[in-house]
Design a protein around this motif. Structure first.
Motif, PDB file in Angstrom:
ATOM      1  N   SER A  85     -28.658 -19.889 -14.024  1.00  0.00           N
ATOM      2  CA  SER A  85     -29.285 -20.378 -12.783  1.00  0.00           C
ATOM      3  C   SER A  85     -29.414 -21.898 -12.793  1.00  0.00           C
ATOM      4  O   SER A  85     -29.293 -22.555 -11.750  1.00  0.00           O
ATOM      5  CB  SER A  85     -30.673 -19.743 -12.600  1.00  0.00           C
ATOM      6  OG  SER A  85     -30.563 -18.343 -12.480  1.00  0.00           O
ATOM      7  N   GLN A  86     -29.655 -22.461 -13.986  1.00  0.00           N
ATOM      8  CA  GLN A  86     -29.780 -23.917 -14.105  1.00  0.00           C
ATOM      9  C   GLN A  86     -28.440 -24.628 -13.939  1.00  0.00           C
ATOM     10  O   GLN A  86     -28.365 -25.711 -13.368  1.00  0.00           O
ATOM     11  CB  GLN A  86     -30.369 -24.283 -15.479  1.00  0.00           C
ATOM     12  CG  GLN A  86     -31.848 -24.029 -15.618  1.00  0.00           C
ATOM     13  CD  GLN A  86     -32.379 -24.516 -16.957  1.00  0.00           C
ATOM     14  OE1 GLN A  86     -31.625 -24.918 -17.849  1.00  0.00           O
ATOM     15  NE2 GLN A  86     -33.693 -24.470 -17.125  1.00  0.00           N
ATOM     16  N   HIS A  87     -27.373 -24.011 -14.451  1.00  0.00           N
ATOM     17  CA  HIS A  87     -26.075 -24.695 -14.503  1.00  0.00           C
ATOM     18  C   HIS A  87     -25.128 -24.325 -13.369  1.00  0.00           C
ATOM     19  O   HIS A  87     -24.125 -25.008 -13.160  1.00  0.00           O
ATOM     20  CB  HIS A  87     -25.390 -24.408 -15.851  1.00  0.00           C
ATOM     21  CG  HIS A  87     -26.066 -25.056 -17.015  1.00  0.00           C
ATOM     22  ND1 HIS A  87     -27.040 -24.420 -17.764  1.00  0.00           N
ATOM     23  CD2 HIS A  87     -25.935 -26.296 -17.557  1.00  0.00           C
ATOM     24  CE1 HIS A  87     -27.462 -25.233 -18.718  1.00  0.00           C
ATOM     25  NE2 HIS A  87     -26.810 -26.366 -18.620  1.00  0.00           N
ATOM     26  N   VAL A  88     -25.418 -23.227 -12.654  1.00  0.00           N
ATOM     27  CA  VAL A  88     -24.524 -22.794 -11.570  1.00  0.00           C
ATOM     28  C   VAL A  88     -25.247 -22.955 -10.233  1.00  0.00           C
ATOM     29  O   VAL A  88     -26.207 -22.223  -9.943  1.00  0.00           O
ATOM     30  CB  VAL A  88     -24.070 -21.334 -11.773  1.00  0.00           C
ATOM     31  CG1 VAL A  88     -23.133 -20.903 -10.644  1.00  0.00           C
ATOM     32  CG2 VAL A  88     -23.384 -21.160 -13.122  1.00  0.00           C
ATOM     33  N   GLU A  90     -24.380 -22.226  -7.219  1.00  0.00           N
ATOM     34  CA  GLU A  90     -24.290 -21.079  -6.328  1.00  0.00           C
ATOM     35  C   GLU A  90     -25.351 -20.018  -6.652  1.00  0.00           C
ATOM     36  O   GLU A  90     -25.847 -19.329  -5.760  1.00  0.00           O
ATOM     37  CB  GLU A  90     -22.890 -20.448  -6.402  1.00  0.00           C
ATOM     38  CG  GLU A  90     -21.801 -21.281  -5.772  1.00  0.00           C
ATOM     39  CD  GLU A  90     -21.254 -22.360  -6.710  1.00  0.00           C
ATOM     40  OE1 GLU A  90     -20.258 -22.991  -6.363  1.00  0.00           O
ATOM     41  OE2 GLU A  90     -21.833 -22.564  -7.808  1.00  0.00           O
ATOM     42  N   ILE A  91     -25.692 -19.880  -7.928  1.00  0.00           N
ATOM     43  CA  ILE A  91     -26.744 -18.918  -8.314  1.00  0.00           C
ATOM     44  C   ILE A  91     -28.106 -19.449  -7.874  1.00  0.00           C
ATOM     45  O   ILE A  91     -28.934 -18.715  -7.327  1.00  0.00           O
ATOM     46  CB  ILE A  91     -26.723 -18.655  -9.839  1.00  0.00           C
ATOM     47  CG1 ILE A  91     -25.433 -17.925 -10.234  1.00  0.00           C
ATOM     48  CG2 ILE A  91     -27.938 -17.821 -10.263  1.00  0.00           C
ATOM     49  CD1 ILE A  91     -25.290 -17.683 -11.717  1.00  0.00           C
ATOM     50  N   VAL A  95     -26.261 -17.754  -3.349  1.00  0.00           N
ATOM     51  CA  VAL A  95     -24.962 -17.264  -2.867  1.00  0.00           C
ATOM     52  C   VAL A  95     -24.386 -16.262  -3.871  1.00  0.00           C
ATOM     53  O   VAL A  95     -23.843 -15.225  -3.505  1.00  0.00           O
ATOM     54  CB  VAL A  95     -23.977 -18.445  -2.651  1.00  0.00           C
ATOM     55  CG1 VAL A  95     -22.604 -17.918  -2.212  1.00  0.00           C
ATOM     56  CG2 VAL A  95     -24.529 -19.420  -1.629  1.00  0.00           C
ATOM     57  N   VAL A  96     -24.498 -16.589  -5.148  1.00  0.00           N
ATOM     58  CA  VAL A  96     -24.035 -15.706  -6.238  1.00  0.00           C
ATOM     59  C   VAL A  96     -25.263 -15.191  -6.980  1.00  0.00           C
ATOM     60  O   VAL A  96     -26.219 -15.947  -7.218  1.00  0.00           O
ATOM     61  CB  VAL A  96     -23.097 -16.462  -7.202  1.00  0.00           C
ATOM     62  CG1 VAL A  96     -22.745 -15.605  -8.416  1.00  0.00           C
ATOM     63  CG2 VAL A  96     -21.821 -16.887  -6.480  1.00  0.00           C
ATOM     64  N   SER A  97     -25.252 -13.917  -7.312  1.00  0.00           N
ATOM     65  CA  SER A  97     -26.383 -13.348  -8.059  1.00  0.00           C
ATOM     66  C   SER A  97     -25.886 -12.666  -9.326  1.00  0.00           C
ATOM     67  O   SER A  97     -24.767 -12.144  -9.370  1.00  0.00           O
ATOM     68  CB  SER A  97     -27.141 -12.326  -7.197  1.00  0.00           C
ATOM     69  OG  SER A  97     -26.273 -11.264  -6.825  1.00  0.00           O
ATOM     70  N   ILE A  98     -26.717 -12.699 -10.357  1.00  0.00           N
ATOM     71  CA  ILE A  98     -26.429 -11.967 -11.591  1.00  0.00           C
ATOM     72  C   ILE A  98     -27.105 -10.611 -11.461  1.00  0.00           C
ATOM     73  O   ILE A  98     -28.326 -10.501 -11.489  1.00  0.00           O
ATOM     74  CB  ILE A  98     -26.932 -12.730 -12.833  1.00  0.00           C
ATOM     75  CG1 ILE A  98     -26.207 -14.070 -12.957  1.00  0.00           C
ATOM     76  CG2 ILE A  98     -26.723 -11.902 -14.100  1.00  0.00           C
ATOM     77  CD1 ILE A  98     -26.674 -14.936 -14.121  1.00  0.00           C
ATOM     78  N   ASP A 121     -15.766 -17.086  -5.175  1.00  0.00           N
ATOM     79  CA  ASP A 121     -15.445 -16.237  -6.327  1.00  0.00           C
ATOM     80  C   ASP A 121     -16.606 -16.310  -7.318  1.00  0.00           C
ATOM     81  O   ASP A 121     -16.855 -17.389  -7.881  1.00  0.00           O
ATOM     82  CB  ASP A 121     -14.150 -16.721  -6.987  1.00  0.00           C
ATOM     83  CG  ASP A 121     -13.855 -15.998  -8.291  1.00  0.00           C
ATOM     84  OD1 ASP A 121     -14.371 -14.874  -8.476  1.00  0.00           O
ATOM     85  OD2 ASP A 121     -13.128 -16.557  -9.137  1.00  0.00           O
ATOM     86  N   PRO A 122     -17.349 -15.200  -7.551  1.00  0.00           N
ATOM     87  CA  PRO A 122     -18.534 -15.275  -8.418  1.00  0.00           C
ATOM     88  C   PRO A 122     -18.200 -15.614  -9.868  1.00  0.00           C
ATOM     89  O   PRO A 122     -18.930 -16.385 -10.509  1.00  0.00           O
ATOM     90  CB  PRO A 122     -19.145 -13.874  -8.301  1.00  0.00           C
ATOM     91  CG  PRO A 122     -18.026 -12.982  -7.874  1.00  0.00           C
ATOM     92  CD  PRO A 122     -17.135 -13.835  -7.037  1.00  0.00           C
TER      93      PRO A 122
END
Length: 389
Positions: A85-88, A90-91, A95-98, A121-122
């Motif tokens: 979450s810190q480095h991406v 989009e997360i 927009v992108v979720s883990i 593209d996730p």
């Protein structure tokens, strides 16, 4: 005031410096207060010294007799998720979720990612340009390998993705048992299972499904054995037996449990023929139950069972006393392991020191009857032993 300041920080990553060690726990200086990283929340492959900078994930903030206590972890899956979450971006933006994460702390992790925007593209977002984003996370985790897989709402497809880099040939889903039989090519079997069962165990944790890995040759052998037995039923020829096996009916008892209408649909039989066949199947099933007929089984060496909450190893409990004694000698080489614990490990089905490390502490405790604390201590000793070797 300190409790009020930190009580809402649960699930955050905090940075500090190693102040001291207390009974293997790491005490971290956060500035305003001190936090603790318990022994069980540490990564076995990491070593810290006093004054080292350290980041960790807050799993609890509680009051104690000595004041507020912040409990942190470097082994929790949430630490991995928060680092991404810190480095991406989009997360962080949503927009992108883990969707799921599984860790074998210090060795390997898997995360399943999903994009709410079809143009993003996730997996690519998490990897970053030339792998910069994932490398930043790997660096913070001191080299822990990370597999990033695309999340799929179809559980079977998700399992296939989670078992990468192995290629899956076929998946048979059992909704009632919440399990899947995963069939792979013979040359993909060891890749699907992974070193010490790591790949399939992480895939089971990630997906939440019980996974049974089998090679194509073992399935074929099992099918051939089932077909041979079914052809022993009077009135059932080889072609009919093959049709039943393909439909999942592999024993005389299962055939005997079918209704005449079902046999009519499967084998195009008349009512009288179906009733006669069911009677013959029941007679053979009784013989099998009494040990007068045998069912050819595939060798167990090609099968591997993994469960998100159970052991990935299927072991024979009926072990000779001499084998138990040999295993006890092996386990006594571990620092801090006494006779009682060594016997418990051997009788719990463990064969090698590597097998102990392959399981989680909870699984070790469940199989051996030892307390969770003792199980964790044994695992740490086993890990140190393997590293020294």
């Amino acid at each position: 005031q300190i409790f009020e300041e930190f009580k809402d920080r649960k699930g955050d990553i905090l940075s500090g410096y190693v102040r001291r060690f207390e009974r293997n726990d790491i005490i971290v200086d956060l500035g305003r207060t001190e936090a603790v990283i318990p022994y069980k929340e540490q990564v076995p492959t990491e070593k810290f010294r006093v004054k080292d900078r350290i980041q960790a994930y807050v799993i609890d903030v509680k009051r104690s007799s000595r004041g507020p206590q912040v409990v942190m972890s470097r082994a929790h899956p949430g630490f991995l998720v928060s680092l991404f979450s810190q480095h991406v971006t989009e997360i962080y933006d949503g927009v992108v979720s883990i969707e799921a994460a599984a860790r074998d702390p210090g060795y390997r992790s898997k995360i399943a990612v999903y994009s709410r925007d079809s143009t993003v593209d996730p997996v690519g977002a998490c990897v970053g340009m030339k792998g910069s984003r994932v490398q930043a996370v790997v660096s913070e985790l001191n080299g822990e390998k990370i597999d990033i897989i695309p999340y799929d709402h179809d559980p079977a497809r998700l399992v296939c993705n989670a078992l990468a880099p192995a290629v899956v040939s076929k998946v048979i889903v059992d909704e009632n048992m919440h399990g899947m039989e995963v069939i792979v090519a013979d040359d993909q079997l060891s890749l699907a299972i992974g070193k010490r069962g790591q790949n399939v165990r992480l895939a089971a944790q990630l997906t939440g499904w019980k996974l049974d890995i089998k090679s194509e040759s073992s399935v074929e052998e099992k099918m051939a054995g089932a077909k041979d037995l079914l052809t022993s039923i009077k009135g059932l020829d080889e072609m009919m037996a093959e049709l039943l096996v393909q439909e999942g009916y592999t024993t005389p008892a299962e055939v005997a449990g079918l209704s005449p209408r079902a046999l009519n649909r499967l084998l195009n039989m008349e009512q009288d023929q179906a009733l006669a066949l069911i009677g013959n199947a029941q007679a053979l099933a009784d013989m099998v139950a009494q040990g007068k007929a045998e069912f050819k089984k595939a060798p167990v060496r090609d099968d591997f069972l993994a469960n998100s909450s159970a052991s990935p190893l299927t072991l024979d409990n009926k072990v000779e006393d001499s084998q138990i004694s040999e295993r006890v000698k092996i386990f006594l080489e571990l620092s801090g392991v006494g006779e009682a614990s060594a016997h418990a490990l051997a009788e719990g089905g463990y064969v090698t020191i590597g097998d102990i490390v392959a399981d989680s502490a909870e699984e070790v405790a469940q199989k051996t009857g030892l307390s969770i604390g003792v199980a964790r201590t044994i695992q740490m000793a086993a890990d140190r032993y393997l590293q020294s070797e």
